[in-house]
Scaffold this motif. Structure first.
Motif, short mmCIF file in Angstrom:
data_model
loop_
_atom_site.label_atom_id
_atom_site.label_comp_id
_atom_site.label_asym_id
_atom_site.label_seq_id
_atom_site.Cartn_x
_atom_site.Cartn_y
_atom_site.Cartn_z
N LYS A 18 49.95 51.70 48.48
CA LYS A 18 50.36 50.38 47.98
C LYS A 18 49.82 49.31 48.92
O LYS A 18 49.90 49.45 50.15
N VAL A 19 49.24 48.26 48.36
CA VAL A 19 48.76 47.14 49.17
C VAL A 19 49.18 45.82 48.51
O VAL A 19 49.42 45.76 47.31
N SER A 20 49.23 44.81 49.33
CA SER A 20 49.46 43.45 48.84
C SER A 20 48.38 42.59 49.47
O SER A 20 47.59 43.05 50.29
N ALA A 21 48.35 41.33 49.11
CA ALA A 21 47.35 40.42 49.69
C ALA A 21 47.51 40.37 51.21
O ALA A 21 46.52 40.25 51.93
N GLU A 22 48.75 40.50 51.69
CA GLU A 22 49.01 40.43 53.12
C GLU A 22 48.64 41.72 53.87
O GLU A 22 48.26 41.67 55.03
N THR A 23 48.78 42.87 53.21
CA THR A 23 48.57 44.14 53.91
C THR A 23 47.21 44.79 53.65
O THR A 23 46.85 45.73 54.34
N ARG A 24 46.47 44.29 52.67
CA ARG A 24 45.20 44.92 52.30
C ARG A 24 44.26 45.09 53.49
O ARG A 24 43.70 46.17 53.70
N SER A 25 44.07 44.05 54.29
CA SER A 25 43.12 44.14 55.41
C SER A 25 43.61 45.13 56.48
O SER A 25 42.81 45.86 57.07
N GLU A 26 44.92 45.17 56.72
CA GLU A 26 45.47 46.14 57.69
C GLU A 26 45.22 47.58 57.22
O GLU A 26 44.82 48.44 58.01
#
Length: 159
Positions: free
Chosen positions: A92-100
């Motif tokens: 699961k990813v969000s705009a905030e976690t995608r790069s991490e």
């Protein structure tokens, strides 16, 4: 202790069922099983990971060798081998976690094979410990789905 067995068997229907049945009848659990055709289309190679002490493994090897369709069985546990597994992991990813998440994938030398708005699917290969470490690192972000192959192994070439 986990043992890795490599069995060369005839490439015929029902051989896998007979081998798996042998383990089931003796109440031994197969931790991992991978089967594929070899360079000889008449033979398949089974890589079987089973938990047990040396006496149990020796008994399993002897029983496997008694099956008509089995040509050879080797215990690769103490040998110098190259082994790999493959995993497909949907996270699961969000705009905030995608790069991490993508940074973690890069650290583990994974490859993104599918990307959606709310999740990504990663392909990763390596030994069991590497895949376990990747799953542990990525789990806090939300593990949606995990699929792993069984271990495959081959003896190392002589230097």
């Amino acid at each position: 202790m986990l043992h890795t067995l490599a069995a060369l068997v005839e490439n015929h229907p029902g051989v896998l069922a007979r081998v798996a049945g042998l383990f089931a009848r003796r109440a031994y659990n197969i931790d991992s099983l991978s089967v594929c055709q070899t360079e000889n289309p008449e033979l398949s190679r089974m890589t079987i990971v089973v938990n047990g002490d040396d006496q149990i493994i020796e008994q399993v090897r002897n029983q496997l060798n008694k099956l008509v369709a089995v040509h050879t069985v080797m215990d690769l546990t103490e040998e110098s081998i190259v082994d790999r597994e493959l995993a497909l992991v949907r996270v699961k990813v969000s705009a905030e976690t995608r790069s991490e998440v993508l940074q973690i994938v890069d650290v583990f030398r994974g490859r993104v094979v599918d990307m959606g708005r709310s999740n990504i699917t990663v392909e990763i290969t390596g030994d069991s410990e590497k895949l376990d470490a990747f799953v542990n690192s990525i789990s806090p972000y939300g593990l949606v789905e995990l699929v792993r192959t069984g271990k495959i192994a081959i003896m190392r070439s002589e230097a």
